[in-house]
Write an enzyme that holds these catalytic residues in place. Structure first.
Site, PDB file in Angstrom:
ATOM      1  N   LYS A  49       5.475  -2.100 -10.048  1.00 29.26           N
ATOM      2  CA  LYS A  49       5.400  -2.604  -8.678  1.00 29.26           C
ATOM      3  C   LYS A  49       3.931  -2.536  -8.226  1.00 29.26           C
ATOM      4  O   LYS A  49       3.158  -3.376  -8.624  1.00 29.26           O
ATOM      5  CB  LYS A  49       6.364  -1.824  -7.781  1.00 29.26           C
TER       6      LYS A  49
ATOM      7  N   HIS B 142       8.163   2.578  -4.476  1.00 30.78           N
ATOM      8  CA  HIS B 142       7.472   1.602  -3.619  1.00 30.78           C
ATOM      9  C   HIS B 142       6.303   2.210  -2.839  1.00 30.78           C
ATOM     10  O   HIS B 142       5.682   1.509  -2.040  1.00 30.78           O
ATOM     11  CB  HIS B 142       8.477   0.968  -2.650  1.00 30.78           C
TER      12      HIS B 142
ATOM     13  N   SER C   9      13.802   0.935  -0.634  1.00 28.86           N
ATOM     14  CA  SER C   9      13.473  -0.355  -1.249  1.00 28.86           C
ATOM     15  C   SER C   9      13.916  -1.561  -0.447  1.00 28.86           C
ATOM     16  O   SER C   9      13.311  -2.618  -0.535  1.00 28.86           O
ATOM     17  CB  SER C   9      14.081  -0.419  -2.653  1.00 28.86           C
TER      18      SER C   9
END
Ligand SMILES: Cc1ncc(COP(=O)(O)O)c(C=O)c1O
Length: 394
Positions: free
Chosen positions: A235, A203, A175
């Site tokens: 995300k 991610h 991250s």
């Protein structure tokens, strides 16, 4: 009693004090932050789906049909058919047998890790894993051994010297650095040493792999290779929540054991419906991903030409390495003077002496946006050579 005010003051003195910005309006590259319009390069909305029209319409349409509140936990009477549909959709999306929908990625990591390992077991965790993984390891009460970042040989040595139930846990995309875990190698050593591999692809989902199915599918790894796949939905997918995907037995076990799934109110079912719509946008989002890749190349070439130190990342997470906390804050502030929002990331989020600006790119950015960032970085370059020993006015 502990002196909380003194601890806050010490944080201020060390350049570690944190504040929150007040955002108005929808999440998109041009944000209103503390009443000022800024071009943001720090959100995790990698595909620009957080304010996507069709997803918002899906939420509006679902509301009158399913209501607003989750009302109860899943095991009482909160498990709505909208949640069930999303879980089926997530299982198909990740090419797994089953999936379980959690309220956040933080809760998923806490719940999954502490359910799958306990006293007497050993967890092997990459040194740069996310805070929620670290906390999940602590909660499990298992013995935790951290291995050097991405160092499969070091991990393998530790695995061979350990008996009993072993769990290996890693971020898919890290991250704060943006690099990708050596997943194929990790899967190999886990199989060889009978360790259960858990990958948190917070991610990677939406961004990497065929149709945005994530880093694990990009590496061509199936359920047998990575038995426990965690992903977040706030995300790249642009909504909220998280999931774990794997075998039917794994998911059934987690329904019995994952305390952060069991003892919490179900997410609003309309949000699950909107997330299904967002997964459609992710799957058909090759153009968005191609545009995002082009922006990443543009940023990397431009920032390196300017002499900034980047990490070896091909993902939308493109940290500019600074080192000193005050210098990172000074650069962030100089960019803000140019109308740009790029947050300085400092310890303990990153290791001591590795403060950085975490630039993140989104498919919602334009080439002109990235040019603007590069121009502002050119103008602020001298900050790196001025030793910023202490921030005068915080
Ligand atoms: C690797 C990783 N896992 C989990 C999380 C937590 O996810 P969520 O924001 O959904 O709680 C984050 C980010 O914030 C993350 O970076």
């Amino acid at each position: 009693m502990r002196d909380f005010a003194k601890e806050i003051e010490e944080r201020k003195q060390a350049g570690l004090y944190r504040t929150r910005r007040l955002i108005a309006g929808p999440q998109q590259p041009t944000l209103t932050a503390d009443g000022r319009s800024l071009l943001s390069f720090c959100s995790n909305d990698y595909l620009g789906l957080a304010s996507h029209g069709e997803n918002m319409r899906a939420l509006e349409q679902a509301l009158p049909e399913v209501g607003l509140g989750g009302a109860a936990s899943h095991l009482v009477c909160g498990h709505h058919e909208a949640h069930h549909r999303l879980e089926q959709r997530l299982a198909a999306f990740t090419r797994r047998s089953s999936a379980l929908f959690f309220s956040t990625g933080y809760m998923a990591n806490m719940g999954v890790i502490s359910a799958l390992a306990g006293r007497g077991d050993t967890i092997f965790s990459d040194r740069l894993n996310h805070a929620s993984i670290i906390d999940g390891c602590i909660l499990s009460r298992a013995r935790v051994r951290r291995y050097a970042h991405g160092d499969v040989a070091a991990l393998e040595a530790m695995l061979s010297a350990t008996s009993g139930h072993k769990l290996v846990v890693t971020d898919g995309v890290f991250s704060m650095d943006g690099d990708i875990a050596p997943l194929t190698e990790l899967a190999r050593v886990c199989k060889a040493h009978d360790a259960l591999l858990v990958v948190d692809d917070a991610h990677g989902i939406g961004v990497l792999g065929p149709q945005g199915r994530g880093s694990v599918l990009e590496a061509g790894l199936c359920q047998e290779d990575v038995p426990v796949l965690i992903g977040t939905l706030g995300k790249g997918v642009g909504t909220s929540g998280a999931f774990v995907a794997g075998s039917d037995v794994l998911i059934d076990y987690l329904v019995q054991k994952a305390r952060t799934y069991i003892y919490t109110t179900a997410m609003p079912p309309a949000l699950a419906a909107a997330t299904c719509a967002s997964l459609d946008a992710v799957e058909s989002g090759d153009e968005r991903r191609a545009h995002l890749d082009a922006l990443i190349q543009q940023f990397r070439a431009g920032a390196q030409d300017l002499g900034y130190e980047l990490m070896s990342s091909r993902t939308p997470i493109q940290p500019i390495m600074i080192g000193n906390n005050w210098t990172a804050l000074a650069l962030s502030r100089a960019l803000e003077d140019e109308g740009l929002l790029v947050t300085a990331i400092r310890p303990p989020t990153v290791p001591e002496g590795e403060a950085r600006l975490r630039v993140t790119l989104s498919a919602a950015h334009t080439e002109a946006d990235v040019d603007r960032l590069l121009q502002a970085l050119a103008k602020s370059r001298s900050i790196l050579s001025e030793a910023v020993a202490r921030e005068p006015a915080l």
